[in-house]
Write a protein that holds these residues in place. Structure first.
Motif, mmCIF file in Angstrom:
data_model
loop_
_atom_site.group_PDB
_atom_site.id
_atom_site.type_symbol
_atom_site.label_atom_id
_atom_site.label_comp_id
_atom_site.label_asym_id
_atom_site.label_seq_id
_atom_site.Cartn_x
_atom_site.Cartn_y
_atom_site.Cartn_z
ATOM 1 N N PHE A 17 2.919 -3.204 -3.278
ATOM 2 C CA PHE A 17 1.447 -2.306 -3.554
ATOM 3 C C PHE A 17 0.320 -3.271 -2.780
ATOM 4 O O PHE A 17 -0.391 -2.175 -2.079
ATOM 5 C CB PHE A 17 1.327 -2.892 -4.553
ATOM 6 C CG PHE A 17 -0.577 -1.826 -5.236
ATOM 7 C CD1 PHE A 17 -0.410 -0.655 -5.509
ATOM 8 C CD2 PHE A 17 -1.411 -3.096 -6.038
ATOM 9 C CE1 PHE A 17 -2.200 -0.523 -6.166
ATOM 10 C CE2 PHE A 17 -2.574 -2.487 -6.222
ATOM 11 C CZ PHE A 17 -2.269 -1.226 -6.558
ATOM 12 N N GLN A 47 1.136 4.156 -10.237
ATOM 13 C CA GLN A 47 2.533 3.539 -9.619
ATOM 14 C C GLN A 47 3.687 2.790 -10.356
ATOM 15 O O GLN A 47 4.515 2.489 -10.318
ATOM 16 C CB GLN A 47 2.302 2.792 -8.444
ATOM 17 C CG GLN A 47 1.983 3.485 -7.590
ATOM 18 C CD GLN A 47 1.831 2.653 -5.854
ATOM 19 O OE1 GLN A 47 1.649 1.721 -5.414
ATOM 20 N NE2 GLN A 47 0.432 3.164 -5.019
ATOM 21 N N PHE A 52 -2.595 0.945 -9.389
ATOM 22 C CA PHE A 52 -1.399 -0.105 -9.652
ATOM 23 C C PHE A 52 -0.530 0.157 -10.590
ATOM 24 O O PHE A 52 0.257 1.022 -10.832
ATOM 25 C CB PHE A 52 -1.835 -0.912 -9.478
ATOM 26 C CG PHE A 52 -0.763 -2.431 -9.783
ATOM 27 C CD1 PHE A 52 -0.164 -2.667 -8.786
ATOM 28 C CD2 PHE A 52 -0.128 -2.711 -10.943
ATOM 29 C CE1 PHE A 52 1.225 -3.881 -9.052
ATOM 30 C CE2 PHE A 52 0.618 -3.623 -12.116
ATOM 31 C CZ PHE A 52 1.935 -3.761 -10.021
#
Length: 406
Positions: free
Chosen positions: A126, A68, A65
């Motif tokens: 996500f 990104q 996470f």
């Protein structure tokens, strides 16, 4: 010729050594520097307050996470207690707790305020992808089925050449050019008119004209002012490049520049071409008119009024250009792009919009250069008759007497 250059050098040095010139040249860079500094500090402070922490008992999930969404995450905070302390000090917008089990991926956001909409979209995206991967693993699909599920939709954009960012670049280029012409013209018109008007009624002029001709003196004055204008333009070009290189060293500013690279390239391309020459020659022709006006005033005390004719003429040209910003192919715009005093505004407008051929640009440029040469030659011949008039008569009488001087 040597005396002409002596006058030019003296005029040039007197102007560039003045505090008014230094302030005029450096003030845009000071303003840009202050704006850049304030913007960078605000962005840095704001980014710290808007960042969130990500907490998870699954290091791989947390790392993925953060990878990104690294610009929105404070990766140094790894525990709930540390996140609570930073949030209490207003150094974090909040913290996100990620968790997963065999069936589901979940996230819980903790904060005093609602989450930023863009960050919410990123989190939702996500979670969707992570949940899909978990579903695929639990479904135990074959390789062929996995390939079918991995197919992605196709999205394309087809933008017309004359729309989108190019229009923004044209509008920005147009306003930068016309405003620069107008501001530089007003500045040097005032400087030239007041300098020449201040010589009215002084004995020094009689002494000067006894050692050189009025023609050489006038040419020297104008050449000196032209050198000052060129100096200012060169400083702006060099300083602008240096400012750009300095800005590129700041990550946040660099990202912003890279995001708008095509727009900035178009604007710079519209400025650093023949438009720069039109801008310079436009300022020169208005400066010559200002010198003529300065020589026509009755006495030195009237110097502040001397630049008004050139300024009013430029104001007319400036405001005439605005209605044709998006209609440069109009007949009026085409005609005025060849008329001296107006061509330095209208021809760059046509060039920016791609409505002027190389032949049309050359003709307009030639007309402007010839007009400058003829205007300088004519005024230089009657300059002595203009500058030596000290009687307080009407403007038109002084003009008629000056024009009749041979």
């Amino acid at each position: 010729m040597n005396k002409t250059w002596i006058v030019a050098a003296e005029t040039y040095l007197r102007q560039v050594k003045s505090w008014s010139f230094v302030i005029l040249v450096l003030s845009p860079f000071f303003l840009l520097g202050i704006s850049l500094g304030v913007g960078y500090m605000s962005a840095s402070t704001g980014s710290n307050q808007q960042r969130i922490a990500v907490i998870s008992d699954r290091p791989a999930l947390r790392k993925q996470f953060i990878k990104q969404n690294k610009d929105d995450i404070d990766a140094k905070v790894q525990t709930v207690s540390a996140a609570k302390k930073k949030s209490a000090k207003n150094k974090l917008a909040g913290y996100l707790v990620l968790s997963t089990n065999q069936q589901r991926v979940s996230a819980v956001y903790h904060s005093d305020d609602s989450i930023d909409s863009s960050l919410k979209v990123q989190i939702t995206s996500f979670l969707g992808k992570s949940q899909q991967m978990l579903n695929v693993q639990n479904a135990k699909l074959s390789s062929k089925q996995l390939t079918s599920l991995s197919q992605q939709p196709v999205f394309q954009q087809k933008i017309k050449k004359q729309s989108g960012g190019s229009n923004i670049a044209k509008i920005a280029s147009f306003w930068i050019i016309v405003v620069m012409i107008y501001m530089i013209m007003v500045t040097y018109s005032s400087v030239t008119a007041q300098e020449i008007a201040s010589e009215k009624g002084t004995k020094i002029m009689e002494i000067i004209f006894s050692s050189t001709t009025a023609t050489r003196y006038f040419f020297g004055k104008i050449i000196g002012v032209m050198m000052v204008i060129l100096t200012q333009i060169v400083v702006y070009l060099v300083g602008g490049f240096a400012f750009f290189e300095a800005a590129m060293q700041l990550d946040k500013i660099k990202d912003l520049i890279n995001q708008n690279a095509s727009l900035l390239k178009s604007i710079v391309g519209n400025l650093l071409n023949v438009n720069l020459l039109f801008m310079f020659l436009g300022v020169v022709i208005y400066t010559i008119v200002s010198a003529f006006s300065g020589a026509l005033v009755a006495k030195a005390e009237d110097a502040p009024k001397a630049a008004q004719p050139a300024i009013y003429l430029s104001m007319i040209a400036f405001f005439l250009t605005i209605p044709f910003e998006s209609n440069s192919e109009a007949l009026v715009a085409k005609i005025l792009s060849y008329v001296p005093f107006f061509s330095s505004y209208f021809m760059p407008l046509r060039i920016i919009n791609g409505n002027a051929s190389a032949l049309e640009i050359s003709i307009s440029l030639l007309v402007l250069i010839v007009s400058i040469g003829l205007l300088m030659t004519y005024i230089s011949r009657i300059y002595e008759g203009l500058i030596l008039q000290t009687d307080d008569t009407s403007f038109f009488r002084r003009l008629r007497r000056g024009l009749s001087y041979k």
